[in-house]
Design an enzyme around this catalytic site. Structure first.
Site, PDB file in Angstrom:
ATOM      1  CB  SER A 196      -2.731  -0.332  -4.095  1.00  0.00           C
ATOM      2  OG  SER A 196      -3.705   0.582  -4.498  1.00  0.00           O
ATOM      3  CG  ASN A 236      -1.194   1.223   1.012  1.00  0.00           C
ATOM      4  OD1 ASN A 236      -2.650   1.672   0.285  1.00  0.00           O
ATOM      5  ND2 ASN A 236      -1.500   2.428   2.094  1.00  0.00           N
ATOM      6  CD  GLU A 237      -1.569   5.527   0.482  1.00  0.00           C
ATOM      7  OE1 GLU A 237      -2.672   5.691   0.199  1.00  0.00           O
ATOM      8  OE2 GLU A 237      -0.843   6.069   1.558  1.00  0.00           O
ATOM      9  CG  ASN A 238       5.171   0.992   0.714  1.00  0.00           C
ATOM     10  OD1 ASN A 238       4.653   2.014   1.795  1.00  0.00           O
ATOM     11  ND2 ASN A 238       4.910  -0.214   1.356  1.00  0.00           N
ATOM     12  N   GLY A 245       5.636   6.268  -2.406  1.00  0.00           N
ATOM     13  CA  GLY A 245       5.767   7.232  -1.616  1.00  0.00           C
ATOM     14  C   GLY A 245       7.376   7.259  -2.203  1.00  0.00           C
TER      15      GLY A 245
END
Length: 825
Positions: free
Chosen positions: A482, A436-438, A441
């Site tokens: 994602s 999730n979002e790494n 990021g």
């Protein structure tokens, strides 16, 4: 045959110089709560009062006494949270450092004092960080250094309650010769034939080495058993697994540690997502037989036959991301799932069923298990199998740079292998997602410079995890993250490519900005609102509630959360001054409208946009958050709005350019032929113009109609609005924000009648004026009450009937106190 003894009784938690009774499965916090040692961390600001619990070491003790005629006895832990040493009769049996794995230790012939010593998760994280070096994350807690539920350390919707304990069952397994060590059913469909390929691994005792064994598998006729839990053992089952006619059976003999068995099932009924067909499940029974034919071990699951892929083809709009099930393209109507309790051992099969049934009632067909939580219990996936809820499963990485060095790398691989094998029998599971979002990021959250070339998880998401999925479960698609655009050729969160997370709107803009683009698949977006009033009163006893009262602020974990809530309200309404009830209502209205605005727009752009996954379905404690169901399980108005905008057939007026466009969205499997009546009104209820249009939307299509100018309220007018009605569905369009519209003072009559089922009452509201976004808050009638309707817009003379259950002290005056609308009465 293998014998199993559940170790649920006789445990104690060592606290100071005393032994406290312990519940297994459970955790330190639940045991300390039961003993009255700590206050409930969910109440008031008690979270800070119990912070010390997560920073201490803890020990669980019992006496292990067992006798068995079997050759081997294993001590099996399905879940240890997290860094632990197991000591039996004064000797170390083994160590663990991963909450997300099961562990097995040979204790044959060994008895005596059994102790499970847990190191503080902070201490373990510090030890690993010293080995790997610092890595950035979005929160100040060290969750990326330990394989533990990340949100134990707090999130922007959750408390910091760092747990320890035996959070899943513990048992002894006694066996001889051999046991089943892993069963991987690869279930596919080839034309009209269902194929089951079983890859089986066994473990043997010394006497069983090289011994001829037989593996027998049977597929029984379709059944739909219910998820149940044995009260004595705590073991979860899924009803009858093999019932009725045997459809396929096969045997294979082998003398090694692995075997492959194949079965063909002629013309199986296909499993479909809810709304697309039925969910037949077939019993799969695997038995390991000794050379004399006696059973040594068994394994049973339910399987379903379906195909699933993701169409990621490039087209003129970018790169798609469309689920295709059994050859049918699906607009995914999804919700994000977080752990339903920050103390996850408290979540029972019944609670899973309740929460997931609530999701299905909102017309949800996909649930994404978010990567900062846990791989849920099998009972979760059993319910999804039965209800037709597709499951998108994140691997457990979220919002941080994760070191790829040891000891974490080996744990990540072992954890992934354990959970892929455990979960792959579940037909509802349709996607493995790396994180999730790494990836996002790394690109946008200023990680690259401080990392200076250090590992941060990319090797997991683009290397280790897709390799494991390809090896163990090639029947399902994998995506690296994602959001993820599919490659580094595009920005990871580019809405034109792959999956997209839309957070700029909530953080900085009005919800109307959801309509500014059309992502190919919106995997996260949402808007906050406080929980139900009864939930707040329970969680904040004695507090005079205000948006900025101490308890309210403590139960608001988002950065500038109240500021964003207030700005969201102010864009549309005058911000109430010292009227908490009004503020609470308006925050709920804005949340429901915001999410609806996004979904209506994106659904109207199917098939370019192929899915929305709302953040979020549920909460893990009482909190102001993006959830549709609050921490006490009460439905927010958003839940009712999801039921409307996720229905198979959706009528909407979508702002587009100079005025609204009528969208007829038909995700059902049959044509939608209807007559849409459009009426242009003045604020006083006078009809200015009315026209009817006969329209047809084919199955799985959207029809958009540009409206005649004569039907449209003048841009910027404060006393005209547009209403569309068809087949009991309604859409409204107001050209200006509510605070600029000439809303009449809402007037309506209220009466109460017996409900049709005898267990409810009907609150009947008859509008005397325009009544916009009328809301009955049932928990104001009784904390146990619930209503079957959310926000309603009524025209003069119209009547709404709201069924209320759980309320016996019937009083019209009390109902009026529980009714709110935009134009206050």
């Amino acid at each position: 045959m293998k014998d199993v003894t559940q170790l649920t009784e006789g445990w104690n938690l060592r606290h100071e110089d005393a032994l406290l009774p312990a519940t297994v499965p459970g955790c330190v916090h639940t045991d300390l709560l039961a003993a009255g040692v700590i206050p409930d961390p969910f109440i008031g600001r008690n979270e800070t009062e119990v912070a010390w619990v997560g920073r201490r070491a803890w020990s669980y003790v019992t006496e292990l006494a067992h006798r068995s005629a079997h050759e081997r006895t294993d001590l099996v832990f399905d879940g240890l949270d997290t860094a632990a040493e197991i000591i039996l009769a004064g000797e170390s049996v083994g160590r663990t450092r991963n909450m997300h794995r099961g562990y097995r230790f040979d204790v044959t012939g060994r008895t005596g004092a059994l102790e499970v010593r847990f190191t503080s998760a902070y201490e373990e994280a510090d030890r690993v960080r010293a080995l790997t070096g610092e890595r950035p994350n979005v929160y100040p807690e060290p969750f990326q250094y330990i394989r533990k539920m990340a949100c134990s350390f707090g999130w922007d919707w959750g408390p910091t309650v760092v747990t320890a304990g035996m959070w899943r069952p513990v048992r002894l397994e006694h066996w001889s010769t051999a046991r089943l060590d892993g069963v991987r059913p690869l279930v596919t469909v080839d034309g009209t034939t269902g194929r089951v390929e079983l890859a089986v691994r066994v473990e043997r005792t010394g006497s069983g080495a090289g011994r001829p064994l037989t593996l027998r598998a049977t597929v029984g006729s379709a059944t739909t058993g219910a998820v149940t839990e044995d009260a004595a053992s705590g073991e979860v089952t899924s009803g009858e697994v093999t019932t009725g006619e045997v459809l396929a059976t096969a045997d294979v003999s082998f003398d090694g540690d692995e075997a492959v068995l194949r079965l063909d099932v002629p013309q199986p009924e296909l499993w479909w997502p809810r709304g697309y067909g039925e969910q037949p499940l077939y019993g799969l029974d695997v038995t390991l037989l000794d050379e004399d034919g006696s059973p040594l071990d068994t394994w049973q699951r339910r399987i379903g036959f379906r195909t699933v892929e993701i169409d990621r083809s490039a087209d003129e709009y970018g790169t798609g991301f469309t689920f295709v099930v059994n050859g049918v393209r699906v607009f995914a109507r999804g919700v994000n799932w977080i752990p339903d309790d920050v103390l996850p051992s408290r979540v029972t099969p019944e609670r899973y069923r309740t929460r997931l049934t609530q999701a299905a009632a909102a017309n949800v067909d996909l649930v994404r298990i978010w990567g900062g939580g846990i791989y849920e219990d099998d009972a979760f996936y059993d319910v999804c199998d039965e209800l037709g809820l597709m499951v998108w499963q994140d691997f457990l990485f979220a919002c941080a740079a994760y070191p790829e060095e040891q000891p974490l790398r080996g744990e990540v691989e072992a954890e992934a292998r354990d959970n892929v094998v455990r979960l792959m029998p579940h037909t509802s599971l349709v996607l493995w997602n790396g994180n999730n979002e790494n990836l996002w990021g790394f690109r946008d959250w200023d990680w690259e410079q401080p990392l200076a070339g250090d590992s941060w998880g990319e090797g997991y998401y683009l290397g280790v995890l897709p390799r494991i999925v390809a090896e163990l479960d090639p029947t399902r698609p994998y995506t690296a993250g994602s959001p993820w655009s599919g490659s580094w050729d595009h920005h990871p969160n580019d809405p034109r490519h792959g999956t997209h997370h839309s957070w700029e709107v909530w953080n900085r803009q009005d919800y109307a900005e959801y309509r500014a683009d059309v992502p190919r698949f919106c995997a996260e977006f949402g808007w906050q609102a406080p929980p139900a009033l009864a939930t707040l009163r329970r969680a904040l006893p004695g507090e005079e509630l205000a948006p900025d009262s101490p308890g309210m602020l403590h139960h608001q974990k988002a950065e500038d959360g109240n500021g964003k809530l207030n700005r969201g309200i102010e864009r549309h309404f005058d911000l109430p001054d010292k009227d908490f009830g009004r503020w609470h209502y308006l925050a709920q209205v804005v949340q429901a409208r915001a999410v609806a605005a996004g979904i209506e727009h994106w659904r109207a752009n199917w098939p370019v946009c192929a899915g929305t996954v709302v953040w979020q379905l549920n909460d893990c404690w009482p909190v102001s958050s993006w959830a549709a169901i609050d921490g006490d399980g009460r439905l927010k108005p958003l839940h009712h709005e999801l039921r409307r905008v996720y229905a198979d057939r959706l009528l909407s007026l979508v702002p587009d350019g100079e005025g609204p466009v009528l969208a007829l969205d038909n995700q059902s499997g049959s044509p939608w032929r209807t007559t849409v009546t459009l009426r242009r009104f003045r604020a006083d209820g006078t009809v200015i113009r009315e026209e009817a249009f006969a329209l047809e939307a084919a199955a799985r299509t959207v029809v958009r109609l540009v409206l005649p100018a004569a039907l449209l309220p003048a841009p910027g007018t404060s006393d005209e609005f547009l209403v569309a009605d068809a087949d009991g569905l309604r859409a409204v369009h107001f050209p200006v924000p509510d605070k600029e519209f000439a809303h009449p003072a809402a007037r309506y009559d209220v009466r109460i009648e017996p409900g049709a089922d005898g267990d409810s009452v009907d609150v009947v509201v008859t509008a005397r004026t325009l009544v916009r976004d009328l809301l009955l808050q049932p928990d104001r009638l009784d904390p146990a009450a619930s209503a079957d309707q959310g926000l309603l817009t009524l025209l003069p003379g119209e009547e709404a009937r709201i069924a209320v259950t759980g309320w016996t002290d019937v009083d019209v005056a009390v109902v009026r106190e529980a009714l709110f609308s935009v134009g206050a009465e």
